[in-house]
Design a protein around this motif. Structure first.
Motif, PDB file in Angstrom:
ATOM      1  N   GLY A 287       0.793  -1.225   0.000  1.00  0.00           N
ATOM      2  CA  GLY A 287       0.000   0.000   0.000  1.00  0.00           C
ATOM      3  C   GLY A 287       0.827   1.277   0.000  1.00  0.00           C
ATOM      4  O   GLY A 287       2.052   1.257   0.040  1.00  0.00           O
ATOM      5  N   GLY A 288       0.117   2.407  -0.029  1.00  0.00           N
ATOM      6  CA  GLY A 288       0.804   3.696  -0.035  1.00  0.00           C
ATOM      7  C   GLY A 288      -0.060   4.807   0.541  1.00  0.00           C
ATOM      8  O   GLY A 288      -1.262   4.617   0.797  1.00  0.00           O
ATOM      9  N   LYS A 289       0.572   5.941   0.793  1.00  0.00           N
ATOM     10  CA  LYS A 289      -0.150   7.131   1.270  1.00  0.00           C
ATOM     11  C   LYS A 289       0.646   8.325   0.766  1.00  0.00           C
ATOM     12  O   LYS A 289       1.290   9.049   1.537  1.00  0.00           O
ATOM     13  CB  LYS A 289      -0.217   7.086   2.808  1.00  0.00           C
ATOM     14  N   GLY A 290       0.649   8.478  -0.569  1.00  0.00           N
ATOM     15  CA  GLY A 290       1.585   9.377  -1.247  1.00  0.00           C
ATOM     16  C   GLY A 290       1.424  10.840  -0.903  1.00  0.00           C
ATOM     17  O   GLY A 290       0.347  11.422  -1.057  1.00  0.00           O
ATOM     18  N   PRO A 291       2.529  11.490  -0.463  1.00  0.00           N
ATOM     19  CA  PRO A 291       2.499  12.933  -0.261  1.00  0.00           C
ATOM     20  C   PRO A 291       2.736  13.670  -1.572  1.00  0.00           C
ATOM     21  O   PRO A 291       3.618  13.307  -2.341  1.00  0.00           O
ATOM     22  CB  PRO A 291       3.677  13.166   0.703  1.00  0.00           C
ATOM     23  N   ASN A 292       1.939  14.671  -1.834  1.00  0.00           N
ATOM     24  CA  ASN A 292       2.101  15.496  -3.033  1.00  0.00           C
ATOM     25  C   ASN A 292       2.396  16.908  -2.526  1.00  0.00           C
ATOM     26  O   ASN A 292       1.521  17.552  -1.939  1.00  0.00           O
ATOM     27  CB  ASN A 292       0.793  15.432  -3.841  1.00  0.00           C
ATOM     28  N   ILE A 293       3.635  17.373  -2.720  1.00  0.00           N
ATOM     29  CA  ILE A 293       4.099  18.601  -2.062  1.00  0.00           C
ATOM     30  C   ILE A 293       4.089  19.774  -3.045  1.00  0.00           C
ATOM     31  O   ILE A 293       4.742  19.722  -4.094  1.00  0.00           O
ATOM     32  CB  ILE A 293       5.542  18.407  -1.551  1.00  0.00           C
ATOM     33  N   ILE A 294       3.355  20.829  -2.693  1.00  0.00           N
ATOM     34  CA  ILE A 294       3.260  21.977  -3.600  1.00  0.00           C
ATOM     35  C   ILE A 294       3.959  23.184  -2.951  1.00  0.00           C
ATOM     36  O   ILE A 294       3.496  23.687  -1.924  1.00  0.00           O
ATOM     37  CB  ILE A 294       1.777  22.358  -3.874  1.00  0.00           C
ATOM     38  N   PHE A 295       5.048  23.612  -3.562  1.00  0.00           N
ATOM     39  CA  PHE A 295       5.762  24.783  -3.051  1.00  0.00           C
ATOM     40  C   PHE A 295       5.167  26.069  -3.642  1.00  0.00           C
ATOM     41  O   PHE A 295       4.497  26.037  -4.678  1.00  0.00           O
ATOM     42  CB  PHE A 295       7.259  24.683  -3.399  1.00  0.00           C
ATOM     43  N   GLU A 296       5.468  27.183  -2.931  1.00  0.00           N
ATOM     44  CA  GLU A 296       4.893  28.479  -3.343  1.00  0.00           C
ATOM     45  C   GLU A 296       5.241  28.874  -4.770  1.00  0.00           C
ATOM     46  O   GLU A 296       4.493  29.591  -5.418  1.00  0.00           O
ATOM     47  CB  GLU A 296       5.398  29.583  -2.391  1.00  0.00           C
ATOM     48  N   ASP A 297       6.412  28.401  -5.259  1.00  0.00           N
ATOM     49  CA  ASP A 297       6.831  28.803  -6.609  1.00  0.00           C
ATOM     50  C   ASP A 297       6.350  27.815  -7.682  1.00  0.00           C
ATOM     51  O   ASP A 297       6.834  27.845  -8.816  1.00  0.00           O
ATOM     52  CB  ASP A 297       8.359  28.946  -6.658  1.00  0.00           C
ATOM     53  N   ALA A 298       5.397  26.953  -7.329  1.00  0.00           N
ATOM     54  CA  ALA A 298       4.908  25.957  -8.298  1.00  0.00           C
ATOM     55  C   ALA A 298       3.966  26.617  -9.310  1.00  0.00           C
ATOM     56  O   ALA A 298       3.315  27.615  -8.991  1.00  0.00           O
ATOM     57  CB  ALA A 298       4.157  24.858  -7.570  1.00  0.00           C
ATOM     58  N   PRO A 299       3.889  26.073 -10.530  1.00  0.00           N
ATOM     59  CA  PRO A 299       2.873  26.557 -11.476  1.00  0.00           C
ATOM     60  C   PRO A 299       1.504  26.066 -10.996  1.00  0.00           C
ATOM     61  O   PRO A 299       1.192  24.880 -11.102  1.00  0.00           O
ATOM     62  CB  PRO A 299       3.280  25.877 -12.787  1.00  0.00           C
ATOM     63  N   ILE A 300       0.709  26.994 -10.449  1.00  0.00           N
ATOM     64  CA  ILE A 300      -0.479  26.580  -9.688  1.00  0.00           C
ATOM     65  C   ILE A 300      -1.501  25.802 -10.524  1.00  0.00           C
ATOM     66  O   ILE A 300      -2.001  24.763 -10.105  1.00  0.00           O
ATOM     67  CB  ILE A 300      -1.160  27.794  -9.038  1.00  0.00           C
ATOM     68  N   ASP A 301      -1.810  26.307 -11.729  1.00  0.00           N
ATOM     69  CA  ASP A 301      -2.861  25.638 -12.503  1.00  0.00           C
ATOM     70  C   ASP A 301      -2.439  24.228 -12.910  1.00  0.00           C
ATOM     71  O   ASP A 301      -3.236  23.290 -12.866  1.00  0.00           O
ATOM     72  CB  ASP A 301      -3.257  26.467 -13.721  1.00  0.00           C
ATOM     73  N   GLN A 302      -1.158  24.083 -13.271  1.00  0.00           N
ATOM     74  CA  GLN A 302      -0.666  22.732 -13.591  1.00  0.00           C
ATOM     75  C   GLN A 302      -0.734  21.844 -12.356  1.00  0.00           C
ATOM     76  O   GLN A 302      -1.103  20.681 -12.442  1.00  0.00           O
ATOM     77  CB  GLN A 302       0.798  22.808 -14.023  1.00  0.00           C
ATOM     78  N   ALA A 303      -0.378  22.419 -11.208  1.00  0.00           N
ATOM     79  CA  ALA A 303      -0.393  21.631  -9.969  1.00  0.00           C
ATOM     80  C   ALA A 303      -1.817  21.169  -9.652  1.00  0.00           C
ATOM     81  O   ALA A 303      -2.023  20.014  -9.270  1.00  0.00           O
ATOM     82  CB  ALA A 303       0.174  22.446  -8.815  1.00  0.00           C
ATOM     83  N   VAL A 304      -2.789  22.058  -9.863  1.00  0.00           N
ATOM     84  CA  VAL A 304      -4.181  21.673  -9.574  1.00  0.00           C
ATOM     85  C   VAL A 304      -4.572  20.470 -10.442  1.00  0.00           C
ATOM     86  O   VAL A 304      -5.132  19.481  -9.962  1.00  0.00           O
ATOM     87  CB  VAL A 304      -5.141  22.869  -9.805  1.00  0.00           C
ATOM     88  N   GLU A 305      -4.242  20.535 -11.725  1.00  0.00           N
ATOM     89  CA  GLU A 305      -4.553  19.388 -12.613  1.00  0.00           C
ATOM     90  C   GLU A 305      -3.826  18.127 -12.134  1.00  0.00           C
ATOM     91  O   GLU A 305      -4.369  17.024 -12.145  1.00  0.00           O
ATOM     92  CB  GLU A 305      -4.146  19.695 -14.055  1.00  0.00           C
ATOM     93  N   GLY A 306      -2.577  18.307 -11.725  1.00  0.00           N
ATOM     94  CA  GLY A 306      -1.779  17.171 -11.246  1.00  0.00           C
ATOM     95  C   GLY A 306      -2.393  16.549 -10.001  1.00  0.00           C
ATOM     96  O   GLY A 306      -2.423  15.320  -9.862  1.00  0.00           O
ATOM     97  N   ILE A 307      -2.885  17.402  -9.118  1.00  0.00           N
ATOM     98  CA  ILE A 307      -3.490  16.890  -7.873  1.00  0.00           C
ATOM     99  C   ILE A 307      -4.766  16.117  -8.209  1.00  0.00           C
ATOM    100  O   ILE A 307      -4.997  15.011  -7.725  1.00  0.00           O
ATOM    101  CB  ILE A 307      -3.816  18.064  -6.912  1.00  0.00           C
ATOM    102  N   ILE A 308      -5.591  16.709  -9.063  1.00  0.00           N
ATOM    103  CA  ILE A 308      -6.851  16.056  -9.462  1.00  0.00           C
ATOM    104  C   ILE A 308      -6.537  14.692 -10.070  1.00  0.00           C
ATOM    105  O   ILE A 308      -7.135  13.666  -9.721  1.00  0.00           O
ATOM    106  CB  ILE A 308      -7.608  16.939 -10.486  1.00  0.00           C
ATOM    107  N   ASN A 309      -5.557  14.668 -10.956  1.00  0.00           N
ATOM    108  CA  ASN A 309      -5.170  13.418 -11.616  1.00  0.00           C
ATOM    109  C   ASN A 309      -4.601  12.415 -10.610  1.00  0.00           C
ATOM    110  O   ASN A 309      -4.838  11.219 -10.700  1.00  0.00           O
ATOM    111  CB  ASN A 309      -4.141  13.766 -12.710  1.00  0.00           C
ATOM    112  N   SER A 310      -3.904  12.917  -9.611  1.00  0.00           N
ATOM    113  CA  SER A 310      -3.203  12.005  -8.702  1.00  0.00           C
ATOM    114  C   SER A 310      -4.129  11.312  -7.718  1.00  0.00           C
ATOM    115  O   SER A 310      -3.778  10.269  -7.193  1.00  0.00           O
ATOM    116  CB  SER A 310      -2.124  12.765  -7.935  1.00  0.00           C
ATOM    117  N   ILE A 311      -5.299  11.873  -7.458  1.00  0.00           N
ATOM    118  CA  ILE A 311      -6.141  11.266  -6.417  1.00  0.00           C
ATOM    119  C   ILE A 311      -7.561  10.953  -6.883  1.00  0.00           C
ATOM    120  O   ILE A 311      -8.173  10.001  -6.402  1.00  0.00           O
ATOM    121  CB  ILE A 311      -6.164  12.145  -5.132  1.00  0.00           C
TER     122      ILE A 311
END
Ligand code: NAP
Ligand code: MG
Length: 506
Positions: A287-311
């Motif tokens: 099993g897993g419990k993957g952390p997805n870490i978003i730093f302040e300098d991240a491209p926010i809109d891409q990160a949002v899509e990535g988060i949606i896709n990841s979970i």
């Protein structure tokens, strides 16, 4: 091209419309899609499936049958056989015979030809396999069509290529096959997990007895038909179906040389105990419990899509899902707002509909487990946010859910939920993010989102997980090894590393 103009609606709100009166655009329903279901009329499934042993379908010795249902409709799709330990004995004997008489005697080049043929036949049957996977397991057709089935073929192609190059894989060493491999797989990626197991085993010269999960046996049984059609020598691949005790009978069989297990940490621990002190090699992908870490300098809109896709895609039924979001404080409010808005647009429904983002939860048991965790999260004091759309009346469906204000020691942060449920925590410094990321019993996969390459290298080296994705998530390739730290398992699958467990080196 039509140009839009603006007109006032009854409540005074200004709405854009088309200047052509016949072409009025209704912007309220702009994001509602017409249904686009994939037809399943042509799918040929037997009502009743026997076991695939020694190249043919044979009835189980006790004749006990189980049902597999479509979790989106709760209707039975087919019956399959519950293999007993006597059946497993037959399957292992068949695999042993095939190992000694045919498969280990073939040259790598000849084995490779068969494996290439299996890869090509998966491609030829891709559409049907994708539909069956979605019917049996509940995952959206977009996922089974674009991810599961193409990747399954890709793993067969990749390992076919190694079959005649084992001397180059292990320079200066002689790679010998292990023998008969017992392989047990879960329900979240049925055909893909089969390919991760069978392709490297056959490439290295082993024969296999594989058990799919009881809720998703159908693509493995279809694969058995493909093995027949490919003319694979009898007994090289044996597919046995059943529940937990069938898996245990494979693990305990004295003539099995290696066990490859993918599934829960709980069952992985039971298997490791029963293998202790035996001669059997083993790999455990847990099993897993993957952390997805978003730093302040991240491209926010891409990160949002990535988060949606990841979970959320595939209902969160992904061992490496990014189920724990760690977001740096300065952008937390903005990111959470965007995330909630995006979550609201997700379509939960018919797995066979091409617009569906989130299909059916795989089984009633899993559906109940997820709902239990939603209750636990609320009781623990976290704040729950859900998509507001109605769920389908029948079938096992869950709304995509976000928990904010989650604490590190909360059960919803520490335990694998295996559903479309995301917990959100904030952090101030990279060190705090690393501490939080590493503070669970698991270590399978994680993600880092930042503009700075140096931060990616610094943070990824301190995260205890088998995979770290940077500015992306859930990307797979057959050449790349996959596996866990800590309670996420031992051993690697995929890539050259995925060959090691299937050879003895001299
Ligand atoms: P599971 O309950 O552990 O079952 C996995 C397989 O083991 C199934 O075929 C199951 O049969 C069988 N099994 C059950 N009890 C057994 C026993 N005592 N001895 C031998 N076999 C036994 O896991 P799952 O619920 O199917 O799958 C979800 C889990 O898999 C999650 O924890 C997920 O993280 C993990 N997973 C990990 C990876 C990875 O690569 N690390 C990949 C995918 C999934 P039945 O189905 O009949 O119970
Ligand atoms: Mg099913």
């Amino acid at each position: 091209m039509t140009q839009s103009t603006k007109e006032k609606s009854k409540n005074g709100e200004v709405k854009p419309t088309s200047p052509n009166s016949d072409l009025k655009l209704d912007f309220d329903s702009f994001w509602e899609y017409s249904e686009a279901p994939e037809s399943s009329d042509h799918i040929q499934l037997k009502e009743k499936y026997d076991l695939f042993i020694n190249g043919e379908f044979v009835a189980g010795n006790k004749g006990r049958m189980m049902n597999t249902i479509n979790p989106a409709t709760e209707k039975t799709i087919a019956e399959f056989t519950e293999a007993t330990s006597e059946d497993i004995d037959l399957a292992v004997k068949s695999a042993r015979r095939a190992y000694e008489k045919t498969w280990s005697k073939l040259t790598g080049k000849e084995r490779g030809k068969y494996i290439y043929r299996l890869a090509r036949m998966i491609q030829e049957h891709a559409k049907d396999l994708a539909i069956i996977e979605s019917m049996d397991g509940g995952k959206p057709i977009r996922e089974s069509r674009d991810v599961d089935v193409p990747l399954a073929a890709a793993y067969f192609f990749y390992y076919a290529g190694w079959a005649d190059k084992l001397d180059y894989a292990f320079p200066g060493r002689k790679a010998e096959p292990v023998g008969v491999c017992g392989q047990i797989i879960p329900w979240n990626f049925p055909l893909l997990m089969l390919s991760w197991k069978i392709a490297p085993a056959l490439a290295a010269g082993n024969t296999v007895v594989l058990k799919p999960a009881e809720t998703t046996p159908l693509t493995a049984l279809k694969f058995a038909e493909i093995c027949q059609d490919a003319g694979l020598p009898d007994g090289v691949v044996n597919i046995v179906t059943g529940a937990g005790p069938t898996g245990a009978a494979i693990v305990d069989h004295p003539d099995v040389d290696k066990i490859a297990f993918t599934g829960s940490t709980e069952v992985g621990k039971i298997i490791q105990k029963s293998l202790a002190g035996s001669k059997k090699k083993f790999t455990l992908e847990l099993g897993g419990k993957g952390p997805n870490i978003i730093f302040e300098d991240a491209p926010i809109d891409q990160a949002v899509e990535g988060i949606i896709n990841s979970i959320f895609f595939n209902q969160g039924h992904v061992c490496c899902a990014g189920s724990r979001l760690l977001v740096q404080e300065g952008i937390a409010d903005k990111l959470i707002k965007k995330l909630k808005e995006r979550m609201e647009t997700l379509i939960v429904g018919d797995p066979l509909d091409k617009n569906t983002d989130i299909g059916a939860i795989n089984s009633k048991k899993q559906y109940e487990k997820i709902n239990e965790y939603l209750k636990i999260g609320v009781d623990e004091g976290a704040t729950i946010h859900q998509n507001s759309k109605e769920l389908p009346e029948n079938g096992y469906f869950c709304k995509p859910t976000i928990f904010t204000d989650a604490g590190q020691s909360n059960r919803i942060v520490q335990e694998e939920i295996f559903g479309p449920v995301l917990t959100i925590q904030t952090f101030r410094t990279p060190d705090e993010a690393i501490d939080k990321a590493n503070n669970t019993p698991f270590g399978l996969a994680s993600g880092i989102w930042t503009d700075k390459g140096s931060k990616i290298f610094k943070v990824s080296q301190k995260i205890r997980s088998g995979v770290v994705w940077a500015n992306t998530y859930n990307k797979f390739d057959p050449t790349s090894p996959f596996g866990g730290y800590k309670e996420s398992g031992m051993g690697r699958e995929g890539g050259l590393h995925g060959l090691y467990p299937y050879v003895n080196l001299k």
